[in-house]
Design a protein around this motif. Structure first.
Motif, PDB file in Angstrom:
ATOM      1  N   ASN A 154       0.827  -1.213   0.000  1.00  0.00           N
ATOM      2  CA  ASN A 154       0.000   0.000   0.000  1.00  0.00           C
ATOM      3  C   ASN A 154       0.862   1.265   0.000  1.00  0.00           C
ATOM      4  O   ASN A 154       0.449   2.285  -0.527  1.00  0.00           O
ATOM      5  CB  ASN A 154      -0.992   0.012   1.167  1.00  0.00           C
ATOM      6  CG  ASN A 154      -0.300  -0.072   2.508  1.00  0.00           C
ATOM      7  OD1 ASN A 154       0.892  -0.356   2.591  1.00  0.00           O
ATOM      8  ND2 ASN A 154      -1.059   0.149   3.556  1.00  0.00           N
ATOM      9  N   GLU A 155       2.064   1.224   0.552  1.00  0.00           N
ATOM     10  CA  GLU A 155       2.961   2.380   0.506  1.00  0.00           C
ATOM     11  C   GLU A 155       3.669   2.476  -0.840  1.00  0.00           C
ATOM     12  O   GLU A 155       3.922   3.566  -1.337  1.00  0.00           O
ATOM     13  CB  GLU A 155       3.999   2.280   1.623  1.00  0.00           C
ATOM     14  CG  GLU A 155       3.408   2.335   3.013  1.00  0.00           C
ATOM     15  CD  GLU A 155       4.444   2.027   4.084  1.00  0.00           C
ATOM     16  OE1 GLU A 155       5.646   1.988   3.752  1.00  0.00           O
ATOM     17  OE2 GLU A 155       4.041   1.815   5.233  1.00  0.00           O
ATOM     18  N   ALA A 200      -3.651   0.141  -3.980  1.00  0.00           N
ATOM     19  CA  ALA A 200      -3.520  -1.054  -3.147  1.00  0.00           C
ATOM     20  C   ALA A 200      -4.874  -1.644  -2.766  1.00  0.00           C
ATOM     21  O   ALA A 200      -4.973  -2.842  -2.528  1.00  0.00           O
ATOM     22  CB  ALA A 200      -2.723  -0.739  -1.892  1.00  0.00           C
ATOM     23  N   ARG A 201      -5.915  -0.813  -2.713  1.00  0.00           N
ATOM     24  CA  ARG A 201      -7.249  -1.338  -2.404  1.00  0.00           C
ATOM     25  C   ARG A 201      -7.777  -2.227  -3.521  1.00  0.00           C
ATOM     26  O   ARG A 201      -8.627  -3.079  -3.287  1.00  0.00           O
ATOM     27  CB  ARG A 201      -8.225  -0.194  -2.145  1.00  0.00           C
ATOM     28  CG  ARG A 201      -8.155   0.363  -0.753  1.00  0.00           C
ATOM     29  CD  ARG A 201      -9.384   1.199  -0.442  1.00  0.00           C
ATOM     30  NE  ARG A 201      -9.512   2.352  -1.311  1.00  0.00           N
ATOM     31  CZ  ARG A 201      -9.017   3.564  -1.043  1.00  0.00           C
ATOM     32  NH1 ARG A 201      -8.358   3.754   0.073  1.00  0.00           N
ATOM     33  NH2 ARG A 201      -9.189   4.553  -1.891  1.00  0.00           N
ATOM     34  N   ARG A 225      -3.293  -6.647  -5.470  1.00  0.00           N
ATOM     35  CA  ARG A 225      -2.499  -7.360  -4.461  1.00  0.00           C
ATOM     36  C   ARG A 225      -1.399  -8.141  -5.171  1.00  0.00           C
ATOM     37  O   ARG A 225      -1.636  -8.728  -6.233  1.00  0.00           O
ATOM     38  CB  ARG A 225      -3.346  -8.292  -3.613  1.00  0.00           C
ATOM     39  CG  ARG A 225      -3.978  -9.427  -4.359  1.00  0.00           C
ATOM     40  CD  ARG A 225      -4.899 -10.248  -3.450  1.00  0.00           C
ATOM     41  NE  ARG A 225      -5.554 -11.271  -4.238  1.00  0.00           N
ATOM     42  CZ  ARG A 225      -5.146 -12.532  -4.298  1.00  0.00           C
ATOM     43  NH1 ARG A 225      -4.104 -12.918  -3.591  1.00  0.00           N
ATOM     44  NH2 ARG A 225      -5.774 -13.409  -5.045  1.00  0.00           N
ATOM     45  N   GLU A 239      -2.355   4.128  -1.667  1.00  0.00           N
ATOM     46  CA  GLU A 239      -3.517   3.591  -0.950  1.00  0.00           C
ATOM     47  C   GLU A 239      -4.646   3.172  -1.901  1.00  0.00           C
ATOM     48  O   GLU A 239      -5.195   2.084  -1.773  1.00  0.00           O
ATOM     49  CB  GLU A 239      -4.046   4.628   0.048  1.00  0.00           C
ATOM     50  CG  GLU A 239      -3.130   4.883   1.221  1.00  0.00           C
ATOM     51  CD  GLU A 239      -3.037   3.696   2.161  1.00  0.00           C
ATOM     52  OE1 GLU A 239      -4.020   2.930   2.287  1.00  0.00           O
ATOM     53  OE2 GLU A 239      -1.976   3.527   2.764  1.00  0.00           O
TER      54      GLU A 239
END
Length: 173
Positions: free
Chosen positions: A89-90, A97-98, A101, A94
């Protein structure tokens, strides 16, 4: 037992046996002798790593010990790859990343699965930015490329274990 009282100079009254060694020998129940001390002193001079009260014998922090252990065992590249997944996520942001994966590392290629084919296509356009961020943060990971795939949909037509034919027809009904 011999007299092991010390003088002001740190030497024992019997001569050239240092106080630390005479105390050690007294506690072990041995008799300090100058000849044995000289023999040990020569051995310690040739093996400086085991000599007490020398440089390099200071206690080290846990982080230093673990860093040395991972470096000597060759675990740093694997741990860096794990850090890429852990901090995805970094690395990707953000919002990205949602919807994505990381799913695999194969021969230096990071495979990232997206929620939809639209996200996968958008990430292909952002490939250079994501790759730069991974290399900047985790150079030891050895990531040489990033591959983006769409959602995982079952398919009976592709893969190493396929057979020719129509596939399953009455399985779901």
């Amino acid at each position: 037992m011999p007299d092991v009282s010390t003088s002001a100079g740190g030497e024992s009254a019997s001569g050239d046996v240092p106080e630390t060694i005479s105390t050690y020998l007294r506690l072990r129940g041995l008799e300090p002798s100058a000849r044995g001390v000289r023999r040990r002193r020569r051995r310690y001079e040739s093996d400086d790593d085991n000599a007490p009260f020398t440089s390099g014998r200071d206690p080290r922090g846990l982080d230093d010990v673990l860093a040395a252990l991972t470096r000597e065992a060759g675990w740093n590249p694997q741990l860096a790859r794990e850090d890429v997944v852990r901090t995805w996520n970094e690395v990707a942001g953000e919002d990205t990343a949602r919807h994505t994966r990381p799913v695999a590392f194969t021969d230096g290629t990071l495979t990232v699965q997206a929620d939809s084919t639209a996200w996968a296509k958008q990430l292909q356009l952002m490939r250079a930015h994501i790759m730069t961020e991974i290399v900047r943060r985790y150079p030891e990971a050895g990531v040489t490329g990033v591959r983006f795939i769409g959602p995982d949909v079952p398919s009976w037509k592709w893969g190493p274990r396929t057979i020719p034919g129509r596939g399953p027809r009455d399985t779901y009904g």
